[in-house]
Design a protein around this motif. Structure first.
Motif, short mmCIF file in Angstrom:
data_model
loop_
_atom_site.label_atom_id
_atom_site.label_comp_id
_atom_site.label_asym_id
_atom_site.label_seq_id
_atom_site.Cartn_x
_atom_site.Cartn_y
_atom_site.Cartn_z
N ASN A 49 0.83 -1.20 0.00
CA ASN A 49 0.00 0.00 0.00
C ASN A 49 0.87 1.25 0.00
O ASN A 49 1.98 1.25 0.55
CB ASN A 49 -0.90 0.04 1.24
N SER A 50 0.34 2.32 -0.57
CA SER A 50 0.98 3.62 -0.38
C SER A 50 0.78 4.03 1.08
O SER A 50 -0.17 3.58 1.73
CB SER A 50 0.40 4.65 -1.34
N ASN B 266 -0.33 5.09 4.54
CA ASN B 266 -1.62 5.48 5.13
C ASN B 266 -2.80 5.33 4.17
O ASN B 266 -3.81 6.02 4.32
CB ASN B 266 -1.56 6.93 5.64
N PHE B 267 -2.67 4.45 3.16
CA PHE B 267 -3.78 4.22 2.24
C PHE B 267 -5.04 3.87 3.02
O PHE B 267 -4.98 3.11 3.99
CB PHE B 267 -3.42 3.06 1.29
N THR C 109 -3.52 8.54 1.65
CA THR C 109 -2.09 8.61 1.37
C THR C 109 -1.57 10.04 1.53
O THR C 109 -2.19 10.99 1.07
CB THR C 109 -1.81 8.12 -0.06
N GLN C 110 -0.44 10.13 2.21
CA GLN C 110 0.16 11.45 2.44
C GLN C 110 0.68 12.05 1.14
O GLN C 110 0.96 11.33 0.18
CB GLN C 110 1.29 11.32 3.46
N ARG D 279 4.19 11.68 -5.35
CA ARG D 279 2.99 12.46 -5.00
C ARG D 279 3.42 13.91 -4.75
O ARG D 279 4.35 14.17 -3.99
CB ARG D 279 2.35 11.91 -3.73
N GLY E 275 -4.49 7.07 -3.42
CA GLY E 275 -3.17 6.46 -3.52
C GLY E 275 -3.25 5.14 -4.27
O GLY E 275 -4.08 4.98 -5.17
N LYS F 23 -2.93 0.59 -4.07
CA LYS F 23 -2.87 -0.66 -3.32
C LYS F 23 -2.64 -1.79 -4.30
O LYS F 23 -3.36 -1.90 -5.30
CB LYS F 23 -4.16 -0.89 -2.53
#
Length: 213
Positions: free
Chosen positions: A10-11, A13-14, A17-18, A94, A102, A104
């Motif tokens: 995952n990116s 904090n998906f 995503t930050q 990003r 984001g 996944k």
């Protein structure tokens, strides 16, 4: 991290995503020429402003098979790639004002060396072709260098089920001693006398007229 055969990537904090990140993740195979399957489960990145325009801000960069591809926009469950090269490098970029959830992924290293063939009850295996191959991909393409796998014929012909291992590194003398990337087996299931009961004498001096329904 040990012998990991499958999982999710995952990116950060998906799905929240930050922003303002540039990170990479390297998937490396467990054994030479093992397949890597990589799937997009969910991707939500800023898309290009104009249709046909390349991804310029938020994007996913994939390096595999001696090539580079870029992804952006939205996509749900879809296969991203299959490769038997030694690694897949994922890079996520990003911007500070990025939008979207984001990315996944799901990745899988199938059990290396398992080649299982099975026919229905009262059918037997007939091998059409079996060979080891070396080329640019993990499966057969035209102009690949090949070497017949005679043991497959001996092991599987006439059986209902058969399993052939491809666990060891197989060198191919016909291909400048290159290491085989795959084992190709083409087969057919033929009925036994239980299914087809018509039998004819080869020396009966008869003419057999074949017809379909």
């Amino acid at each position: 991290q040990g012998d990991i055969r499958r999982g999710f990537i995952n990116s950060p904090n998906f799905p929240n995503t930050q922003n303002n990140i540039n990170c990479t993740y390297d998937l490396q195979i467990l054994k030479p020429y093992q397949d890597i399957y990589l799937y997009i489960v969910d991707m939500d990145l800023n898309g290009p402003n104009v249709i046909g325009q390349s991804c310029t801000k938020d994007r996913l960069i994939v390096r595999a098979d001696d090539g580079v591809t870029e992804w952006c926009g939205r996509s749900f469950t879809n296969i991203l790639l299959k490769t038997c090269h030694k690694s897949v490098l994922l890079q996520l970029i990003r911007s500070s004002n990025a939008r979207g959830r984001g990315v996944k992924f799901y990745f899988e290293f199938p059990l290396f060396g398992a080649n299982n063939f099975q026919c229905p009850s009262n059918y037997i295996i007939v091998i059409h072709r079996a060979f080891y191959g070396y080329g640019n991909r993990c499966d057969y393409t035209i102009n690949d260098c090949t070497s017949e796998a005679d043991h497959v014929y001996r092991t599987c012909s006439g059986k209902q089920t058969c399993s052939i291992s491809f666990l060891n590194i197989v060198t191919l003398p016909e291909c400048n001693k290159s290491v085989a990337k795959y084992l190709f087996v083409g087969y057919q299931c033929l009925p036994t006398l239980t299914i087809v009961q018509s039998t004819y004498d080869l020396c009966s001096s008869q003419t057999l007229n074949l017809f379909g329904s």
